[in-house]
Scaffold this motif. Structure first.
Motif, mmCIF file in Angstrom:
data_model
loop_
_atom_site.group_PDB
_atom_site.id
_atom_site.type_symbol
_atom_site.label_atom_id
_atom_site.label_comp_id
_atom_site.label_asym_id
_atom_site.label_seq_id
_atom_site.Cartn_x
_atom_site.Cartn_y
_atom_site.Cartn_z
ATOM 1 N N TYR A 192 12.218 26.408 36.909
ATOM 2 C CA TYR A 192 12.361 24.832 37.306
ATOM 3 C C TYR A 192 13.469 24.510 38.224
ATOM 4 O O TYR A 192 14.445 23.863 37.876
ATOM 5 C CB TYR A 192 12.208 23.927 36.207
ATOM 6 N N ALA A 194 12.593 19.502 31.179
ATOM 7 C CA ALA A 194 11.920 19.986 32.847
ATOM 8 C C ALA A 194 10.379 20.139 32.723
ATOM 9 O O ALA A 194 9.977 19.632 33.591
ATOM 10 C CB ALA A 194 12.570 21.368 32.999
ATOM 11 N N GLY A 209 8.190 17.910 35.269
ATOM 12 C CA GLY A 209 7.572 18.755 36.133
ATOM 13 C C GLY A 209 5.849 18.798 36.047
ATOM 14 O O GLY A 209 5.293 17.757 35.634
#
Length: 476
Positions: free
Chosen positions: A117, A47, A51
């Motif tokens: 997230y 993640a 991101g």
């Protein structure tokens, strides 16, 4: 894709997420079935790469997730206490099973990861399904325990000064004293040569951007150990503009980057950990995954390892950003351009340039991270992590290595390095030192920013380690 990223993609596909091998003569073997703590660490790093959060936010996300996992696990340990609810969630001894621990940890980690997230929620749900859990149905006692533990941690962290609900936007009112410096244009003037200046450049998407100072409020985030800010405030000031030290540190970067060897260039790029990477805090989680496999950790050991490590790097982010904000110091790209404008100076690639146009050994789409130079975050994160890994394992012995493939440079693609370069780290501290040195090779930190960052990181890591031990030993 760089050599390290290619290897990383391969190892993730194999389910280990260990982007390293080990030195000959070690007894390490790859884990064929990582436990749920490692699985959740892998998921969170995935993640992170997808991101856009900066290093201090990533460190906080790792710390929150592994603190939720720790506090859920503590309910199934006869001694350990949670960071928020102490021993109030303790379950009867008959429930202290590996299955119970794994389920509580997974529900806690899932809740934390989805909170941090949300765009990657589907991936976290998929991991829960693969583990045999339904995140929408926390009906079992273990699931309820994990959720309760994590909710307490999230409630605390949502008010920790990070401004997560506001997208981590600055709450301090910071404004740079210098106007943006256009990287493509020669520098003509600078209001305050010793202070940080925003940079304007074309990013990887082909868009002209001027990133603001990343999270100048971060020194006010609540520290895990409680000591991060006081340790930061004890760091001496950097060299001031006009001093001989300021001129000397700039000259050192000019001469050093002009004389870079292929190995030094490989080091600079291997440790860069810029956009779309796991960032420096996540990089050390990859090392911790290797240690877990090397030492054949069980679930209990990895709960403690990743809890102590992630909170140390979170505090490293808080401490280093406190120093950055306090001193608001110039990066080499602006200091060198100002000092050497109108002069021909040597630089990497065997070239000479007008000092007003000097650039560090970095990709043009990310010439320097958008925050002050002093102290180096890489150095602080890495030294803090190495301190915890050394204390956890009982020895400063690593045995890691990585291969930077021939021609894999993103700065000089197809040319550097001329041959494969193998980076080896006999010790955790040696890896941390190389991480710090990489930023000087890359031309984005001065010597003092690196060395003071390492010193700060060691102190931060020691304080976090002591605090972590207090929780799992029941002292809270």
């Amino acid at each position: 894709m760089s050599a390290r990223r290619s290897l990383l993609a391969l190892t993730i596909a194999l389910g280990t997420a260990i982007a390293l091998t080990v030195l000959p003569g070690t007894t390490a073997q790859a884990a064929t079935s990582p436990n749920v703590v490692v699985r959740w660490n892998q998921a969170l790093l995935s993640a992170v790469r997808a991101g856009t959060l900066g290093p201090p936010m990533v460190a906080r996300a790792l710390a929150i997730t592994h603190t939720c996992a720790h506090d859920a696990w503590a309910a199934y340990d006869p001694v350990a206490v949670g960071t928020r609810l102490g021993g109030t969630l303790r379950r009867p001894a008959a429930e202290h099973t590996q299955a119970g621990k794994a389920e509580a940890i997974s529900f806690a980690a899932h809740l934390a990861a989805a909170d941090l997230y949300p765009a990657q929620r589907a991936e976290f749900d998929a991991l829960m399904a693969d583990l045999g859990y339904d995140p929408a149905d926390p009906a079992s006692q273990a699931a309820r325990t994990g959720v309760a533990a994590c909710q307490a941690v999230l409630g605390h962290r949502h008010a920790d000064g990070s401004n997560q609900s506001g997208g981590y936007a600055d709450t301090s009112g910071y404004a740079p004293v210098n106007a943006p410096v256009v990287v493509a244009d020669p520098l003509t003037t600078l209001n305050a040569p010793g202070r940080w200046a925003p940079l304007t450049f074309v990013n990887r998407a082909g868009v002209l951007v001027t990133p603001p100072f990343l999270a100048p409020h971060w020194g006010g985030v609540t520290s895990f150990s409680g000591a991060a800010r006081s340790l930061a405030d004890g760091v001496p000031a950097p060299y001031a503009y006009g001093s001989s030290g300021f001129r000397t540190q700039a000259a050192e970067i000019v001469s050093g980057t002009a004389a870079l060897t292929d190995r030094q260039k490989a080091i600079a790029e291997y440790w860069a950990d810029g956009p779309s990477s796991e960032t420096p805090p996540g990089h050390w989680c990859l090392f911790a995954q290797q240690v877990s496999a090397r030492d054949r950790h069980g679930l209990d050991q990895d709960v403690k390892l990743f809890f102590s490590l992630s909170n140390a790097v979170m505090d490293a982010g808080i401490a280093s950003w406190e120093v950055k904000r306090d001193h608001d110091s110039a990066r080499p790209i602006t200091a060198i351009r100002f000092l050497y404008r109108g002069q021909r100076i040597p630089t990497w690639g065997g070239r000479t340039v007008d000092g007003a146009s000097w650039t560090p050994y970095q990709v043009s789409t990310f010439p320097t991270p958008p925050f002050a130079e002093y102290v180096s975050g890489h150095s602080t994160f890495s030294a803090a992590a190495a301190e915890v890994l050394t204390r956890f394992t009982g020895a400063d012995t690593f045995g890691g290595q990585a291969v930077v493939a021939r021609g894999s440079s993103l700065v000089e693609p197809g040319v550097v390095p001329a041959q494969d370069v193998t980076l080896r780290w006999a010790t955790f501290s040696g890896a941390a030192d190389e991480a710090g040195m990489s930023r000087r090779y890359g031309g984005i930190h001065f010597r003092s920013g690196d060395l003071q960052g390492r010193s700060l990181g060691r102190a931060v890591g020691a304080a976090a380690w002591e605090r972590a031990q207090a929780y799992w030993s029941g002292r809270g």
